[in-house]
Design an enzyme around this catalytic site. Sequence first.
Site, PDB file in Angstrom:
ATOM      1  N   ASP A 102       0.918  -1.148   0.123  1.00  0.00           N
ATOM      2  CA  ASP A 102      -0.033   0.215  -0.013  1.00  0.00           C
ATOM      3  C   ASP A 102       0.785   1.102  -0.057  1.00  0.00           C
ATOM      4  O   ASP A 102       2.129   1.309   0.301  1.00  0.00           O
ATOM      5  CB  ASP A 102      -0.812  -0.017   1.198  1.00  0.00           C
ATOM      6  CG  ASP A 102      -1.908  -1.141   1.333  1.00  0.00           C
ATOM      7  OD1 ASP A 102      -2.266  -1.720   0.015  1.00  0.00           O
ATOM      8  OD2 ASP A 102      -2.464  -1.454   2.339  1.00  0.00           O
TER       9      ASP A 102
HETATM   10  N1  URA Z   1      -1.433  -5.854   3.731  1.00  0.00           N
HETATM   11  C1  URA Z   1      -1.851  -4.408   3.988  1.00  0.00           C
HETATM   12  O1  URA Z   1      -3.149  -4.298   4.590  1.00  0.00           O
HETATM   13  N2  URA Z   1      -1.135  -3.659   3.164  1.00  0.00           N
HETATM   14  C2  URA Z   1       0.045  -3.864   2.733  1.00  0.00           C
HETATM   15  O2  URA Z   1       0.753  -3.249   2.093  1.00  0.00           O
HETATM   16  C3  URA Z   1       0.484  -5.173   2.729  1.00  0.00           C
HETATM   17  C4  URA Z   1      -0.145  -6.357   3.299  1.00  0.00           C
END
Ligand code: URA
Length: 230
Positions: A102
């Site tokens: 993310d």
């Molecule tokens: N899980 C999430 O919620 N975000 C990420 O970036 C990776 C795994």
Amino acid sequence: MRVDRFLSNLPRFNRKQVRLLLVERRVAVDGVAVSDPHHEVREFSRVSVDDEVLQAGKPARYFMLHKPRGCVSATSDPQHPTVLDLLDEPDKGDLHIAGRLDFNTTGLMLITNDGQWSRRLTQPQTKLPKVYLVETEQAIGPEYATTFAEGIYFAFEDLTTHPAELELLGPRTARLSIIEGRYHQVKRMFGHFDNKVIGLHRERMGSLVLDATLAPGQYRALTDDEIRQV
Ligand code: URA
């Protein structure tokens, strides 16, 4: 693709000729004579018949990047910097990300032009643990570990997550190991307890550990040993 199929796809050879070429050991893949029709030819392989090169091949490339906050796991974005913007490499259009993170998640990101390698890394069947350091808004209760180990139902996908391991490091920090990579998976797992994730960092994918000498935004090529570990 199998070498016999690769050769018979070329307009100049029919199947019988291909069989003969292989039996006579006139075909070489990456400089080594091959007679096995099943021998694998990849886009990175150099293929020749006698001394004529039929496919030059190209170098396979593998990088680990310490993804900083505030950049997008995509090859292009109209608004924000992308992880590929951090790479000073030629032919960046050939590269892709093996396992997205993310916008504000930091940590280990693997980038390659080898689709077969990245599929092995990311497909759930490989059961490769992805290990995250998690910081949450509220305290993490002792019941989280049991619930994560049992799996959590995700209504949107209509599935239950695979057993995940949680190690408490402090009242609001933990290390979580998951083998899938569902959309916002870690945040949704903590969301089950109405506990917001305020910091997320990927330390490891399988045996590939983020190099501690890489500052956020820095990257390096993987070693041959690291490439083989996947
Ligand atoms: N899980 C999430 O919620 N975000 C990420 O970036 C990776 C795994």
